[in-house]
Design an enzyme around this catalytic site. Structure first.
Site, PDB file in Angstrom:
ATOM      1  N   SER A  70      -1.454  -8.687  13.264  1.00  0.00           N
ATOM      2  CA  SER A  70      -2.866  -8.513  12.941  1.00  0.00           C
ATOM      3  C   SER A  70      -3.096  -8.758  11.461  1.00  0.00           C
ATOM      4  O   SER A  70      -2.209  -8.513  10.635  1.00  0.00           O
ATOM      5  CB  SER A  70      -3.327  -7.105  13.292  1.00  0.00           C
ATOM      6  OG  SER A  70      -4.640  -6.889  12.803  1.00  0.00           O
ATOM      7  N   TYR A 121      -2.529   1.561  12.263  1.00  0.00           N
ATOM      8  CA  TYR A 121      -2.320   0.341  13.047  1.00  0.00           C
ATOM      9  C   TYR A 121      -1.802  -0.770  12.136  1.00  0.00           C
ATOM     10  O   TYR A 121      -0.842  -1.472  12.470  1.00  0.00           O
ATOM     11  CB  TYR A 121      -3.662  -0.045  13.680  1.00  0.00           C
ATOM     12  CG  TYR A 121      -3.708  -1.364  14.408  1.00  0.00           C
ATOM     13  CD1 TYR A 121      -3.164  -1.511  15.678  1.00  0.00           C
ATOM     14  CD2 TYR A 121      -4.356  -2.463  13.834  1.00  0.00           C
ATOM     15  CE1 TYR A 121      -3.234  -2.719  16.346  1.00  0.00           C
ATOM     16  CE2 TYR A 121      -4.431  -3.677  14.503  1.00  0.00           C
ATOM     17  CZ  TYR A 121      -3.869  -3.798  15.756  1.00  0.00           C
ATOM     18  OH  TYR A 121      -3.952  -5.003  16.420  1.00  0.00           O
TER      19      TYR A 121
END
Lengths: 270, 420
Positions: free
Chosen positions: A163, A176
């Site tokens: 990501s 995250y």
């Protein structure tokens, strides 16, 4: 939960065919995710059979049917739970068997992941640890098994969906983001190790993609359709790329965010 | 079913009115429910999820020699939506409505149960869902029959009709010889030219009729539209005299003697899909679509009265279509098509007088025993609906049994006071 194999009629083709070119399969872990689903189609379009692994067996079966009808390629399903230690250990071996032997498993796409609620994760150590377990630890365990397979096979590709959140720690998603950053470093090392063999090790860094993960979130812009992302992932593998930002302009966006001096960065709500 | 909010499924949102929205509730998006599950090339039977679009079907199955058995005027609709509105196409006079080619579907109902519905199983629910505007539940999977076609081209015969009587006569004389039949109708012409039309009738073209170039191009996938309407058109474009002149020009652009052309399926079935955001041509205030069907008996007189009313109001635009419907199926409840004539037209929204005109048209349609298409309606009154759809009572009994709390509702359902 362990690993269960679901065989489909399509698997009969592989052994029955005479003089057919060697068929190669791609294993997709977390195949129900939107990005994974369209990545599966992109590989099937390029002539690969698929092994679709995930927790939702019914959904996987539908995805497998879709691949068979749309591309006339083989598709198998594999029950896989990223957090189950036995799944982590056996999934890859099961996939090799479904593919018809080590020679036939050409690549793996690791697409499972969980964004989670950062506002909770910031104060809830249980949740923070859980997010790291799913997004990092589980990925490392599975990819470690995979890396030996490709090393001894001597060719193939490993893709992991990371990501842009892993490029700089930000208050809005750092748990995250930290897990994805760890994954990116792990992939970097794997790339270093497997580069002499010509094995492609690709880290995908999606920006905003129109998926379940982002649906309804405020502040999204220039959201990419998952079908385009899947196609770009397969193309990046063909081109033996190392890092893929999708959409591509996120490379620039993240470069700017990384270069922002801390004094300015701390005044933003990024 | 979790929670207690009102729900309604939404496909690609191509209903003209308020069928796929619900205030104070949740709209359930279905476009990602778009997987193919099984296809049998011997029978043409396809099983797939209900969010699959007509566009996706054509893209995949036309190169294999199959085409959806019925297609509406745009390919940007989902199969679930096509069933909920029981859409029809240019072949209704021979092939019936969309539902005729649906073998079965799975319906997620208010109780949470997913029921297999067909003409044999849960038949009540099957028929209540066809044309039921999404109010019986969410269609998840569909089994339907695709039709084999010889090529992606259609051979079309263009024929001018100098007035409405001429047009109806042509329809009756040899409509059965064509798989597809439709007429563009000039809703602004008057007097002896009232309802003058251009009939366009044809069939999928066998390979022998194609040019070498068409044979070559036929294998390609449909292109994405190149034309797009960038902004809202200025109001003067819609002025009646200009429209009248435009319609006359179009009519006279077709020669007096019939002629035949072979063209790609796209401009024939989906002319407007070529232009993105075509609705913007109607300016910022938009337009209303009106489609009614009149039964064969008395239909001619009714059509003449309707055309006179529209023509003298000067409200219609270029886009108007006349078609003859064939027989329906005995089980149909709220399904729109019934044997007779259907007229569909666009009316630029010029303000209250358009709504008044539509009220008067409604009264005429009721008088002649006809009905208005719910998928295109945004303004009908509850009493009018009940007068047009006598099967509503039967439908309501099934609805109340499968969904007594009306978990599935829509602004259309509220506006037509269906639950009262």
């Amino acid at each position: 939960m362990g690993t269960t194999i679901h065989s489909s009629p399509a698997s009969a083709d592989r052994t029955g065919a005479v003089n057919a070119p060697a068929r190669e399969s791609v294993l997709i872990l977390g195949a129900s995710s939107s990005i994974a689903r369209w990545t599966a189609h992109a590989f099937a379009r390029r002539g690969y059979d698929l092994i679709l692994a995930g927790r939702d067996d019914d959904d996987l079966a539908r995805l497998a049917s879709d691949v068979r009808v749309r591309h006339n390629m083989g598709a198998e399903t594999l029950h896989f739970d990223a957090l189950s230690v036995s799944s982590q250990a056996t999934a890859f071996g099961d996939a090799v068997r479904l593919a018809g032997g080590a020679e036939h498993l050409a690549g793996v796409v690791l697409a499972f992941g969980l964004l989670g609620d950062q506002r909770r994760a910031a104060h809830d150590s249980e949740l923070a640890g859980y997010l790291v377990d799913v997004n990092f630890t589980a990925a490392v365990r599975v990819l470690t098994v995979a890396s030996d397979h490709f090393e001894s096979r001597g060719r193939g590709f490993i893709v992991a969906v990371g990501s842009v959140a892993g490029d700089r720690g930000r208050q809005s998603n750092y748990v995250y983001g930290a897990a994805k950053a760890g994954l990116a470093v792990f992939m970097q090392g794997l790339r270093h190790r497997l580069a002499p063999m010509g094995i492609t090790v690709l880290t995908v860094k999606p920006g905003f993609v129109d998926t379940q993960m982002t649906f309804g979130h405020p502040g999204l812009f220039l959201v990419a359709p998952p079908s385009a992302v899947g196609e770009q992932i397969a193309r990046a593998v063909e081109e033996q790329r190392s890092v893929l930002y999708v959409p591509a302009f996120w490379r620039i966006v993240m470069l700017i965010i990384r270069l922002l001096p801390q004094r300015i960065f701390h005044r933003t709500r990024l | 079913m979790i929670g207690s909010e009102k729900l309604v499924a939404r496909g690609l949102g191509r209903s003209y009115g308020d069928a796929a929205v619900v205030r104070h509730g949740r709209t359930v998006l279905t476009e990602r429910l778009d997987r193919f599950l099984q296809f049998d090339a011997r029978t043409g039977v396809l099983e797939c999820e209900a969010g699959v679009t007509i566009n996706a079907l054509i893209d995949h199955f036309l190169p294999l020699g199959f085409f959806p058995s019925v297609v509406p005027g745009t390919k940007h609709v989902t199969l679930g939506g096509a069933i909920a509105a029981d859409v029809h196409g240019k072949n209704h006079h021979v092939a019936g409505a969309f539902s005729r080619h649906v073998r079965s579907f799975r319906l997620l109902t208010a109780s949470g149960a997913e029921l297999e519905c067909s003409r044999a199983n849960n038949a009540d629910l099957f028929w209540a869902t066809i044309g039921g505007m999404g109010l019986t539940g969410i269609i998840t999977d569909v089994r339907l029959t695709l039709s084999p076609v010889p090529s992606p081209y259609v051979s079309v015969r263009y024929e001018r009709a100098s007035n409405i009587d001429d047009a109806l006569e042509l329809f009756h004389a040899d409509d059965h010889r064509y798989a597809f039949s439709v007429a563009w109708i000039d809703c602004l012409s008057r007097g002896g030219s009232l309802g003058r039309a251009v009939l366009m009738r044809g069939d999928f073209a066998p390979n022998e009729l194609l040019t070498a170039r068409q044979r070559h191009d036929g294998s390609r996938r449909s292109p994405t539209p190149r034309l797009s309407v960038p902004g809202s058109a200025p109001q003067f474009v819609l002025a009646t005299p200009l429209m009248r002149a435009f319609n006359a020009g179009y009519y006279h652009s077709h020669p007096g003697a019939p002629r035949t052309k072979v063209l790609s399926y796209e401009p024939f079935f989906f002319p407007l899909d070529k232009i993105r955001n075509w609705n913007r041509l109607y300016g910022r205030r938009g337009f209303l679509q009106y489609q009614c069907v009149l039964p064969s008996v008395g239909g001619r007189e009714g059509l003449i009265r309707i055309l006179e009313m529209i023509s003298s109001s000067g409200s219609a635009s270029f886009l108007a279509v006349l078609k003859r419907f064939g027989e329906g199926e005995p089980g149909q409840l709220l399904s729109f098509p019934r044997v007779g004539y259907t007229l569909a037209l666009d009316l630029p929204n010029r303000g209250p007088e358009v709504f008044e005109l539509l009220e008067r048209l409604d009264a005429l349609v009721v008088r002649f025993g006809g009905r208005v298409y719910l998928a295109k309606d945004a303004r009908m009154r509850p009493e009018t609906f009940r007068a047009m759809y006598p099967e509503f009572r039967t439908w309501l009994a099934i609805k109340n049994e499968v969904d007594p709390d009306w978990r599935f509702s829509s602004d259309l359902a509220v506006r037509l006071r269906l639950m009262d």
